[in-house]
Enzyme design. Sequence first.
Site, short mmCIF file in Angstrom:
data_model
loop_
_atom_site.label_atom_id
_atom_site.label_comp_id
_atom_site.label_asym_id
_atom_site.label_seq_id
_atom_site.Cartn_x
_atom_site.Cartn_y
_atom_site.Cartn_z
N CYS A 127 0.82 -1.22 0.00
CA CYS A 127 0.00 0.00 0.00
C CYS A 127 0.85 1.27 0.00
O CYS A 127 0.35 2.34 -0.31
CB CYS A 127 -0.94 0.00 1.20
N HIS A 268 -3.80 6.62 3.03
CA HIS A 268 -4.12 5.31 2.47
C HIS A 268 -5.53 4.93 2.91
O HIS A 268 -5.92 5.15 4.06
CB HIS A 268 -3.12 4.27 2.97
N ASN A 298 -9.96 -1.15 0.01
CA ASN A 298 -8.50 -1.01 0.02
C ASN A 298 -7.96 -1.46 -1.33
O ASN A 298 -8.00 -2.64 -1.66
CB ASN A 298 -7.93 -1.87 1.16
N1 ACO Z 1 -17.91 -10.23 8.81
C1 ACO Z 1 -18.31 -10.55 10.05
N2 ACO Z 1 -17.44 -10.86 11.03
C2 ACO Z 1 -16.13 -10.83 10.74
C3 ACO Z 1 -15.65 -10.50 9.46
C4 ACO Z 1 -16.60 -10.20 8.46
N3 ACO Z 1 -16.25 -9.86 7.20
N4 ACO Z 1 -14.30 -10.53 9.46
C5 ACO Z 1 -13.94 -10.88 10.72
N5 ACO Z 1 -15.03 -11.07 11.48
C6 ACO Z 1 -15.10 -11.45 12.88
C7 ACO Z 1 -13.85 -12.14 13.34
O1 ACO Z 1 -13.91 -13.52 13.05
C8 ACO Z 1 -13.87 -11.88 14.84
O2 ACO Z 1 -14.74 -12.79 15.44
P1 ACO Z 1 -14.35 -13.48 16.85
O3 ACO Z 1 -14.24 -12.33 17.82
O4 ACO Z 1 -15.51 -14.39 17.10
O5 ACO Z 1 -13.04 -14.15 16.60
C9 ACO Z 1 -14.53 -10.50 14.95
O6 ACO Z 1 -15.17 -10.26 13.68
C10 ACO Z 1 -13.54 -9.38 15.22
O7 ACO Z 1 -12.41 -9.54 14.37
P2 ACO Z 1 -11.21 -8.51 14.43
O8 ACO Z 1 -10.13 -9.01 13.54
O9 ACO Z 1 -10.84 -8.19 15.83
O10 ACO Z 1 -11.89 -7.21 13.81
P3 ACO Z 1 -11.28 -5.78 13.71
O11 ACO Z 1 -12.17 -4.85 14.42
O12 ACO Z 1 -9.81 -5.74 14.03
O13 ACO Z 1 -11.42 -5.49 12.15
C11 ACO Z 1 -10.04 -5.47 10.18
C12 ACO Z 1 -10.74 -6.32 11.22
C13 ACO Z 1 -11.08 -4.68 9.43
C14 ACO Z 1 -9.30 -6.38 9.21
C15 ACO Z 1 -9.05 -4.51 10.86
O14 ACO Z 1 -8.27 -5.21 11.79
C16 ACO Z 1 -8.15 -3.79 9.90
O15 ACO Z 1 -8.56 -2.91 9.16
N6 ACO Z 1 -6.84 -4.09 9.90
C17 ACO Z 1 -5.86 -3.39 9.10
C18 ACO Z 1 -5.94 -3.67 7.63
C19 ACO Z 1 -4.95 -2.77 6.91
O16 ACO Z 1 -4.77 -1.63 7.23
N7 ACO Z 1 -4.22 -3.25 5.97
C20 ACO Z 1 -3.27 -2.30 5.38
C21 ACO Z 1 -2.47 -2.79 4.46
S1 ACO Z 1 -3.20 -3.86 3.27
C22 ACO Z 1 -1.90 -4.21 2.17
O17 ACO Z 1 -0.79 -3.83 2.36
C23 ACO Z 1 -2.22 -5.05 0.97
#
Ligand code: ACO
Length: 341
Positions: A127, A268, A298
């Site tokens: 990214c 980003h 993203n």
């Molecule tokens: N729908 C419903 N539930 C979901 C989904 C979904 N699509 N995805 C995950 N969950 C569930 C998980 O299984 C978890 O359930 P559990 O508590 O029973 O285990 C719960 O939701 C919470 O999951 P978290 O991973 O804690 O959710 P979080 O609030 O952290 O959000 C996310 C996840 C959106 C991926 C976030 O962590 C994020 O944005 N991370 C950074 C991503 C990023 O910035 N990437 C940048 C670079 S990308 C690149 O370089 C290509």
Amino acid sequence: MSAADSPASQGSKLPSNVRIAGTGSYLPEKILTNAELEILVETSDDWITSRTGIKERRIAAEGELTSHLAAKAAEKALEQAGIEAADVELIIVATITPDTLTPATACYVQQHLGALKSVAFDVSAACSGFLYALELARHSVGAGAFKNAVIIGAEKLSAFVNWKDRNTCVLFGDGAGAAVLVPSENGDGRILSSHLGTDGAQAELLNIPGGGAACPITIENADQNLAVLSMQGREVFKHAVNAMRRASEQAIESAGLTAADISLVIPHQANIRIIDAVVERIDIDPKDVFINVDKYGNTSAAAVAIALDEANRQGRINSGDKILLVAFGAGLTWASAVIEW
Ligand code: ACO
């Protein structure tokens, strides 16, 4: 020591004699909504919207490759810059979803554009890639090695997403953005500073494990779906907020400015909660932040480039404005730049 404090974190002030003469972007026609994803995996519009801010994303057509998206964005940027493809001297494509492992996607873009006298190569910094390309190109043009450069962030992430994994498939989309760099002869519009960083110790947090020499796709492992994005989202989230905050502060300071001087932040576009957290920490008014993650998700290396073009074409950037660009991605990598328009 945080990632952004690591010795790999490089700041750069000079040369500031390069400006952006044109921007362009291209998004595939097909829109994939959260409602459609509810049919593919166990998720909901409410979960995706509240956790990420994403409402829909674009998906490239079959046969529409990263190089095609890139060339369409570059054509628009060149048109705005008033430069013919035949006169382009340098093309840098930032991508993690190349058409082929080799040659570089930039080589295909050179052919699509008819930019036959250009030197063309790729950078892979996820990214942060568009801002890595900006840094390479501004030094190349600023030093006089090339008269102009087209830098492009382009991704067909839909080809590298596990469409059965709700943790990742809701996050990503396809698209491309481009900018044309030329010397700033009368001092108008300059790239004032930039800051790049890398922390390879965290490589496992976000990667595509299969398809490279470390894990070629073979008949034996073909059913394991290894050539897709794998991410420890929660960990990445924390690193992203820290690194983007530090990179923003460093680029603003290197430019001799304060946050109050910044007219627009173009971050980003991975997750609205990451953007909100960074903006709050660097003391920028949220109304001065460009957001389009709701429309495209993203798009990795393309995200900052698409946002820059949309901000430019929507009239959100005026001559003399100081713009902060900041990104974070796999590697881990991060990057920032302050541009005077
Ligand atoms: N729908 C419903 N539930 C979901 C989904 C979904 N699509 N995805 C995950 N969950 C569930 C998980 O299984 C978890 O359930 P559990 O508590 O029973 O285990 C719960 O939701 C919470 O999951 P978290 O991973 O804690 O959710 P979080 O609030 O952290 O959000 C996310 C996840 C959106 C991926 C976030 O962590 C994020 O944005 N991370 C950074 C991503 C990023 O910035 N990437 C940048 C670079 S990308 C690149 O370089 C290509």
